[in-house]
Design a protein around this motif. Sequence first.
Motif, PDB file in Angstrom:
ATOM      1  N   ALA A  88       0.833  -1.208   0.000  1.00 40.70           N
ATOM      2  CA  ALA A  88       0.000   0.000   0.000  1.00 40.70           C
ATOM      3  C   ALA A  88       0.868   1.260   0.000  1.00 40.70           C
ATOM      4  O   ALA A  88       0.555   2.241  -0.680  1.00 40.70           O
ATOM      5  N   GLY A  89       1.965   1.223   0.741  1.00 45.42           N
ATOM      6  CA  GLY A  89       2.884   2.360   0.761  1.00 45.42           C
ATOM      7  C   GLY A  89       3.522   2.595  -0.583  1.00 45.42           C
ATOM      8  O   GLY A  89       3.659   3.747  -1.026  1.00 45.42           O
ATOM      9  N   TRP A  90       3.906   1.532  -1.277  1.00 40.24           N
ATOM     10  CA  TRP A  90       4.517   1.676  -2.594  1.00 40.24           C
ATOM     11  C   TRP A  90       3.515   2.275  -3.581  1.00 40.24           C
ATOM     12  O   TRP A  90       3.860   3.179  -4.347  1.00 40.24           O
ATOM     13  N   ILE A  91       2.299   1.784  -3.552  1.00 48.23           N
ATOM     14  CA  ILE A  91       1.270   2.312  -4.456  1.00 48.23           C
ATOM     15  C   ILE A  91       0.994   3.774  -4.154  1.00 48.23           C
ATOM     16  O   ILE A  91       0.929   4.616  -5.067  1.00 48.23           O
ATOM     17  N   ALA A  92       0.847   4.123  -2.884  1.00 48.28           N
ATOM     18  CA  ALA A  92       0.585   5.511  -2.505  1.00 48.28           C
ATOM     19  C   ALA A  92       1.747   6.419  -2.904  1.00 48.28           C
ATOM     20  O   ALA A  92       1.531   7.522  -3.420  1.00 48.28           O
ATOM     21  N   ASP A 139      11.968   9.973  15.576  1.00 41.97           N
ATOM     22  CA  ASP A 139      12.895   9.328  16.505  1.00 41.97           C
ATOM     23  C   ASP A 139      12.571   7.830  16.508  1.00 41.97           C
ATOM     24  O   ASP A 139      11.611   7.396  17.138  1.00 41.97           O
ATOM     25  N   PHE A 140      13.386   7.056  15.811  1.00 47.24           N
ATOM     26  CA  PHE A 140      13.108   5.633  15.649  1.00 47.24           C
ATOM     27  C   PHE A 140      13.269   4.843  16.942  1.00 47.24           C
ATOM     28  O   PHE A 140      12.722   3.759  17.078  1.00 47.24           O
ATOM     29  N   ASP A 141      14.020   5.373  17.885  1.00 48.86           N
ATOM     30  CA  ASP A 141      14.211   4.662  19.155  1.00 48.86           C
ATOM     31  C   ASP A 141      12.899   4.497  19.907  1.00 48.86           C
ATOM     32  O   ASP A 141      12.732   3.544  20.666  1.00 48.86           O
ATOM     33  N   VAL A 142      11.968   5.402  19.706  1.00 49.59           N
ATOM     34  CA  VAL A 142      10.672   5.317  20.373  1.00 49.59           C
ATOM     35  C   VAL A 142       9.895   4.088  19.900  1.00 49.59           C
ATOM     36  O   VAL A 142       9.118   3.505  20.654  1.00 49.59           O
ATOM     37  N   PHE A 143      10.147   3.650  18.678  1.00 51.53           N
ATOM     38  CA  PHE A 143       9.378   2.563  18.079  1.00 51.53           C
ATOM     39  C   PHE A 143      10.119   1.227  18.082  1.00 51.53           C
ATOM     40  O   PHE A 143       9.710   0.313  17.376  1.00 51.53           O
ATOM     41  N   ASP A 202      10.203  -1.129  20.209  1.00 51.11           N
ATOM     42  CA  ASP A 202       9.363  -2.224  20.697  1.00 51.11           C
ATOM     43  C   ASP A 202       8.112  -2.434  19.859  1.00 51.11           C
ATOM     44  O   ASP A 202       7.430  -3.441  20.012  1.00 51.11           O
ATOM     45  N   ASN A 203       7.794  -1.478  19.010  1.00 49.43           N
ATOM     46  CA  ASN A 203       6.564  -1.561  18.228  1.00 49.43           C
ATOM     47  C   ASN A 203       6.800  -1.040  16.809  1.00 49.43           C
ATOM     48  O   ASN A 203       6.262  -0.007  16.419  1.00 49.43           O
ATOM     49  N   PRO A 204       7.591  -1.762  15.988  1.00 46.46           N
ATOM     50  CA  PRO A 204       7.889  -1.275  14.638  1.00 46.46           C
ATOM     51  C   PRO A 204       6.669  -1.234  13.725  1.00 46.46           C
ATOM     52  O   PRO A 204       6.631  -0.465  12.769  1.00 46.46           O
ATOM     53  N   GLU A 205       5.652  -2.045  14.033  1.00 51.48           N
ATOM     54  CA  GLU A 205       4.442  -2.032  13.213  1.00 51.48           C
ATOM     55  C   GLU A 205       3.762  -0.672  13.267  1.00 51.48           C
ATOM     56  O   GLU A 205       3.217  -0.199  12.277  1.00 51.48           O
ATOM     57  N   GLY A 207       2.241   4.361  10.758  1.00 51.90           N
ATOM     58  CA  GLY A 207       2.310   5.822  10.827  1.00 51.90           C
ATOM     59  C   GLY A 207       2.939   6.420   9.583  1.00 51.90           C
ATOM     60  O   GLY A 207       2.465   7.443   9.068  1.00 51.90           O
ATOM     61  N   MET A 208       4.003   5.802   9.084  1.00 53.66           N
ATOM     62  CA  MET A 208       4.647   6.299   7.874  1.00 53.66           C
ATOM     63  C   MET A 208       3.733   6.131   6.661  1.00 53.66           C
ATOM     64  O   MET A 208       3.745   6.960   5.766  1.00 53.66           O
ATOM     65  N   LEU A 209       2.950   5.060   6.633  1.00 63.10           N
ATOM     66  CA  LEU A 209       1.987   4.878   5.546  1.00 63.10           C
ATOM     67  C   LEU A 209       0.931   5.962   5.578  1.00 63.10           C
ATOM     68  O   LEU A 209       0.591   6.534   4.548  1.00 63.10           O
TER      69      LEU A 209
END
Length: 96
Positions: free
Chosen positions: A14-18, A78-82, A84-87, A92-94
């Motif tokens: 979905a991200g690639w298409i968007a 800040d990627f360190d916040v995520f 434990d929860n990369p999903e 969020g980026m999508l």
Amino acid sequence: WDVCVQDYMWIVVAGWIACFVMAFGIGANDVANQFASSIGSKAVSLKTAIILSAILEFVGAAFLGGQVADTVRKRIVDFDVFMDNPELLMFGMLCA
């Protein structure tokens, strides 16, 4: 990690298409802004403007796109916040 990659493949697709659709639209808008007055005044023909815009848009995206990605990667999120929860970061980026 206890996350199955297949569960989140839809986010990647979905991200690639968007991204493709948005890049196409943004590029078309940029080209219209750049060449409208040149074509309207007959300083450049439509065929020449299309060729120039295709080359220049590609070169700009290929050589300057990495700087945009670095800005998002280093200064906005800040990627360190995520860790434990990369999903959540992917979703969020999508949405962004």
